[in-house]
Enzyme design. Structure first.
Site, PDB file in Angstrom:
ATOM      1  N   VAL A 136      -0.276   4.431  -6.382  1.00 26.01           N
ATOM      2  CA  VAL A 136      -1.792   3.974  -7.060  1.00 26.01           C
ATOM      3  C   VAL A 136      -2.498   3.604  -5.987  1.00 26.01           C
ATOM      4  O   VAL A 136      -2.093   2.912  -4.992  1.00 26.01           O
ATOM      5  CB  VAL A 136      -1.595   2.828  -8.035  1.00 26.01           C
ATOM      6  CG1 VAL A 136      -2.052   1.565  -7.742  1.00 26.01           C
ATOM      7  CG2 VAL A 136      -1.864   3.337  -9.261  1.00 26.01           C
TER       8      VAL A 136
ATOM      9  N   CYS B 288       2.759   4.356   0.258  1.00 22.50           N
ATOM     10  CA  CYS B 288       3.607   3.207   0.451  1.00 22.50           C
ATOM     11  C   CYS B 288       3.097   1.991  -0.784  1.00 22.50           C
ATOM     12  O   CYS B 288       3.542   1.102  -0.959  1.00 22.50           O
ATOM     13  CB  CYS B 288       3.034   2.539   1.878  1.00 22.50           C
ATOM     14  SG  CYS B 288       1.225   2.351   2.177  1.00 22.50           S
ATOM     15  N   HIS B 289       2.248   2.318  -1.823  1.00 27.51           N
ATOM     16  CA  HIS B 289       1.641   1.692  -2.825  1.00 27.51           C
ATOM     17  C   HIS B 289       1.585   2.566  -3.923  1.00 27.51           C
ATOM     18  O   HIS B 289       0.569   2.887  -4.290  1.00 27.51           O
ATOM     19  CB  HIS B 289       0.366   1.149  -2.425  1.00 27.51           C
ATOM     20  CG  HIS B 289      -0.142   0.207  -3.321  1.00 27.51           C
ATOM     21  ND1 HIS B 289      -0.765   0.309  -4.410  1.00 27.51           N
ATOM     22  CD2 HIS B 289      -0.038  -1.355  -3.144  1.00 27.51           C
ATOM     23  CE1 HIS B 289      -0.914  -0.718  -5.033  1.00 27.51           C
ATOM     24  NE2 HIS B 289      -0.552  -1.722  -4.439  1.00 27.51           N
ATOM     25  N   PHE B 290       2.532   2.767  -4.646  1.00 27.27           N
ATOM     26  CA  PHE B 290       4.132   2.549  -4.623  1.00 27.27           C
ATOM     27  C   PHE B 290       4.755   3.746  -4.514  1.00 27.27           C
ATOM     28  O   PHE B 290       4.273   4.890  -5.141  1.00 27.27           O
ATOM     29  CB  PHE B 290       4.713   1.782  -5.790  1.00 27.27           C
ATOM     30  CG  PHE B 290       3.832   0.295  -5.856  1.00 27.27           C
ATOM     31  CD1 PHE B 290       4.186  -0.813  -5.203  1.00 27.27           C
ATOM     32  CD2 PHE B 290       2.557   0.201  -6.903  1.00 27.27           C
ATOM     33  CE1 PHE B 290       3.492  -2.083  -5.137  1.00 27.27           C
ATOM     34  CE2 PHE B 290       1.958  -0.833  -6.761  1.00 27.27           C
ATOM     35  CZ  PHE B 290       2.473  -2.037  -6.406  1.00 27.27           C
TER      36      PHE B 290
END
EC number: 4.2.1.59
Length: 171
Positions: free
Chosen positions: A76, A69-71
């Site tokens: 990361v 979800c990041h990203f």
């Protein structure tokens, strides 16, 4: 009383369930918010300021929840998770020292991010140096923390602050 100087993943889960320091006392978060796999060393002596230190590790898995979800196209680890790990370790230290109450992050001074954790990395290490420990009616720790990935220091947090509170009703 002799306290252990290292804790396994199972020990950390026991702490997360509230079984380590007793009812009403500090707990670590449970996965996925638990941000280390083991505490390799904890002491109330030594460290950069002679007040104690904590070392911990987290193995990086390419399928870790935060990478999705990041990203999605640029995975990361969020910097705030590394910072939270340092607060988690400081709260654990205060409970390990015998402080009563629930842990709460109270802030930090300077924070610097000079690198990143990606799915290609293997190991994150944390080193917390206690600067001040108050074990009275107020239970609070102040520490500096370093996070490294694969041996390279990438996060620095100065004056991390965590307190233990018997009641958090007015928090």
């Amino acid at each position: 009383m002799i306290r252990p100087s290292a804790f396994s993943y199972e020990d950390l889960l026991q702490c997360g369930r509230g079984e380590m320091f007793g009812p009403g006392n500090a707990q670590l978060p449970m996965p996925p918010m638990l941000m280390f796999d083991r505490i390799t060393y904890i002491s109330d002596e030594g460290g950069a300021f002679g007040k104690g230190e904590i070392n911990a590790e987290m193995e990086i898995k390419p399928d870790s929840w935060f990478f999705n979800c990041h990203f999605p196209s640029d995975p990361v680890m969020p910097g705030c998770l590394g910072l939270d790990a340092m607060w988690q370790l400081l709260g654990f230290y205060l409970a390990w020292r015998g402080g009563p109450g629930h842990g709460r992050a109270l802030g930090s001074g300077e924070v610097k991010f000079t690198g990143q954790v990606t799915p290609k990395n293997k190991l994150v290490t944390y080193h917390i140096n206690l600067k001040r420990v108050i074990m009275r009616k107020l239970v609070m720790g102040i520490a500096d923390g370093i996070m490294a990935v694969d041996g390279r220091e990438i996060y620095l947090a100065k004056d991390l602050r965590v307190g233990l509170f018997v009641s958090t009703d007015s928090f």
